[in-house]
Design a protein around this motif. Structure first.
Motif, short mmCIF file in Angstrom:
data_model
loop_
_atom_site.label_atom_id
_atom_site.label_comp_id
_atom_site.label_asym_id
_atom_site.label_seq_id
_atom_site.Cartn_x
_atom_site.Cartn_y
_atom_site.Cartn_z
N LEU A 136 0.82 -1.21 0.00
CA LEU A 136 0.00 0.00 0.00
C LEU A 136 0.86 1.27 0.00
O LEU A 136 0.41 2.34 0.40
CB LEU A 136 -0.93 0.00 1.22
N THR A 137 2.08 1.14 -0.51
CA THR A 137 2.98 2.28 -0.57
C THR A 137 2.37 3.42 -1.37
O THR A 137 2.48 4.59 -1.01
CB THR A 137 4.34 1.87 -1.18
N TRP A 138 1.68 3.10 -2.46
CA TRP A 138 1.03 4.12 -3.30
C TRP A 138 0.02 4.92 -2.48
O TRP A 138 -0.10 6.13 -2.66
CB TRP A 138 0.35 3.48 -4.51
N ALA A 139 -0.71 4.24 -1.59
CA ALA A 139 -1.71 4.92 -0.76
C ALA A 139 -1.04 5.80 0.29
O ALA A 139 -1.50 6.92 0.56
CB ALA A 139 -2.63 3.89 -0.09
N GLU A 140 0.05 5.30 0.86
CA GLU A 140 0.81 6.09 1.82
C GLU A 140 1.31 7.37 1.16
O GLU A 140 1.19 8.46 1.72
CB GLU A 140 1.97 5.28 2.38
N GLU A 141 1.87 7.24 -0.04
CA GLU A 141 2.41 8.40 -0.76
C GLU A 141 1.30 9.40 -1.10
O GLU A 141 1.50 10.61 -0.99
CB GLU A 141 3.13 7.94 -2.02
N MET A 142 0.13 8.90 -1.49
CA MET A 142 -0.99 9.77 -1.81
C MET A 142 -1.44 10.55 -0.57
O MET A 142 -1.67 11.75 -0.62
CB MET A 142 -2.15 8.93 -2.36
N SER A 143 -1.51 9.86 0.54
CA SER A 143 -1.93 10.49 1.79
C SER A 143 -0.90 11.51 2.28
O SER A 143 -1.25 12.60 2.72
CB SER A 143 -2.16 9.40 2.85
N GLN A 144 0.39 11.17 2.15
CA GLN A 144 1.46 12.10 2.53
C GLN A 144 1.43 13.35 1.66
O GLN A 144 1.60 14.46 2.16
CB GLN A 144 2.83 11.43 2.40
N LYS A 145 1.20 13.17 0.38
CA LYS A 145 1.17 14.29 -0.56
C LYS A 145 0.09 15.30 -0.16
O LYS A 145 0.29 16.50 -0.30
CB LYS A 145 0.90 13.78 -1.98
N GLU A 146 -1.02 14.81 0.37
CA GLU A 146 -2.11 15.70 0.80
C GLU A 146 -1.91 16.21 2.22
O GLU A 146 -2.72 16.98 2.72
CB GLU A 146 -3.46 14.98 0.69
N GLY A 147 -0.84 15.78 2.88
CA GLY A 147 -0.54 16.25 4.22
C GLY A 147 -1.45 15.70 5.31
O GLY A 147 -1.60 16.31 6.36
N LEU A 148 -2.05 14.56 5.04
CA LEU A 148 -2.96 13.96 6.02
C LEU A 148 -2.17 13.22 7.09
O LEU A 148 -1.11 12.66 6.82
CB LEU A 148 -3.94 13.02 5.32
N PRO A 149 -2.67 13.18 8.32
CA PRO A 149 -1.94 12.51 9.40
C PRO A 149 -2.00 10.99 9.26
O PRO A 149 -2.90 10.45 8.63
CB PRO A 149 -2.67 12.97 10.67
#
Length: 98
Positions: free
Chosen positions: A14-27
């Protein structure tokens, strides 16, 4: 019947999901890649692979981690609801409606 195999569940990436969430600055984006048993997200992704062309209803989107994990199988449509916006709707993926 669905057989849960922790070794197979932990192989889900789920690295792609982690990167997407990080990009949006979500905790808490790192929770998406935590091992099975520590966080539920790899289990959600595994369960999404057990059927195709379905609709998954996710109640309580919060920051969007569960919706992202449930969208792992792109043949399924995820509909995710939250009463108070916490930023999940900023995550854009074709098979998720926030």
């Amino acid at each position: 019947m669905i057989t849960l195999d922790q070794t197979e569940i932990d192989k889900i990436d789920l690295t792609w999901a982690e990167e997407m969430s990080q990009k949006e600055g979500l905790p808490h984006p790192h929770n998406l890649v935590s091992p099975c048993g520590m966080e539920p997200y790899k289990l959600y992704a595994f369960l999404s692979k057990t059927f195709d062309d379905g609709v998954i209803l996710d109640i309580g989107s919060h920051y969007g981690n569960s919706g992202l994990a449930l969208s792992y199988n792109e043949t399924n449509k995820v509909i995710s609801y939250e009463l108070t916006e916490h930023g999940a709707s900023n995550l854009k993926k074709d098979n998720i409606t926030w």
